[in-house]
Design an enzyme around this catalytic site. Structure first.
Site, PDB file in Angstrom:
ATOM      1  N   LYS A 121       0.835  -1.202   0.000  1.00 53.29           N
ATOM      2  CA  LYS A 121       0.000   0.000   0.000  1.00 53.29           C
ATOM      3  C   LYS A 121       0.872   1.255   0.000  1.00 53.29           C
ATOM      4  O   LYS A 121       0.669   2.169  -0.815  1.00 53.29           O
ATOM      5  CB  LYS A 121      -0.928   0.008   1.212  1.00 53.29           C
ATOM      6  CG  LYS A 121      -1.862   1.209   1.261  1.00 53.29           C
ATOM      7  CD  LYS A 121      -2.810   1.135   2.447  1.00 53.29           C
ATOM      8  CE  LYS A 121      -2.110   1.528   3.730  1.00 53.29           C
ATOM      9  NZ  LYS A 121      -3.048   1.674   4.862  1.00 53.29           N
ATOM     10  N   ASP A 139      -6.301   0.460   0.278  1.00 54.87           N
ATOM     11  CA  ASP A 139      -6.535   0.715   1.701  1.00 54.87           C
ATOM     12  C   ASP A 139      -7.930   0.193   2.064  1.00 54.87           C
ATOM     13  O   ASP A 139      -8.605  -0.443   1.248  1.00 54.87           O
ATOM     14  CB  ASP A 139      -6.393   2.206   2.024  1.00 54.87           C
ATOM     15  CG  ASP A 139      -7.431   3.062   1.311  1.00 54.87           C
ATOM     16  OD1 ASP A 139      -8.271   2.514   0.566  1.00 54.87           O
ATOM     17  OD2 ASP A 139      -7.417   4.282   1.501  1.00 54.87           O
TER      18      ASP A 139
END
Length: 211
Positions: A121, A139
């Site tokens: 991420k 996310d």
């Protein structure tokens, strides 16, 4: 509607709804975004933006932060939660940037993943926001909304969601698309309350359809 067709329509509508979407973490250098995204785990971006100001007042560059004691970093970043582990990761990351990357953040995805505290991420966020390269940041908002909309089917693991999205999202659209999902997830397709489906620009094409 096939998933790719759905994805293109979702992208189009979110672009119209949130034309100025971008990263809500404030930074003026790549290494600062690395620090902020580590602090943002289980913490709001707004709080991170306040805390890092104090951190950079005391440690204004990679070298000074690399030389700082972990407990000094922890005292400052404590309001973001998980202070000890975050401080350790930040310290180790800055040391590695100093010692192995000439105090520069690498613009290669695999190299970013070698940095302490940096996962897929974070690496995707750096690649997209800092270097303008194709990126998909999976996310919690991205995972929740993509499942609700029907872009993925019951997939919760971030990497699997990312891999599924790469197949249907045009590479040049991925980074901004994920930023728009964050805004839509905060304002409309919320997690802690009933989603405001009546206000949603996707309500007629979303798999959830207010259910």
């Amino acid at each position: 509607m096939r998933k790719r067709e759905l994805a293109l329509e979702v992208i189009k509508r979110l672009e119209e709804e949130y034309p100025d979407a971008g990263c809500t973490l404030e930074y003026d250098d790549a290494w600062k975004l690395l620090v902020s995204v580590r602090l943002a785990a289980q913490c709001t971006d707004a709080r991170v933006n306040v805390v890092v100001e104090k951190l950079y007042e005391k440690f204004p560059d990679i070298r000074s932060l690399a030389e700082a004691k972990v407990d000094e970093i922890e005292k400052i970043v404590h309001p973001c939660g998980l202070g000890n582990s975050k401080a350790r990761d930040i310290s180790a990351c800055m040391k590695m940037l100093r010692d192995e990357y000439d105090s520069k953040v690498p613009d290669d995805f695999e190299e970013l993943l070698k940095l302490p505290g940096v996962g897929r991420k974070s690496a995707n966020l750096i690649m997209g926001d800092v270097f303008g390269k194709p990126a998909i940041v999976t996310d919690t908002h991205c995972i929740r909304l993509c499942n609700r909309i029907g872009l993925v089917d019951g997939i919760r693991e971030p990497k699997k969601v990312e891999m599924a999205l790469w197949k249907i999202i045009p590479p040049q659209k991925g980074n901004d698309f994920c930023h728009r999902l964050v805004l839509h997830g905060r304002e409309i397709c919320t997690a802690r309350t009933t989603p405001y489906c009546d206000k949603c620009c996707l309500k007629d094409i979303c798999k959830k359809k207010g259910v």
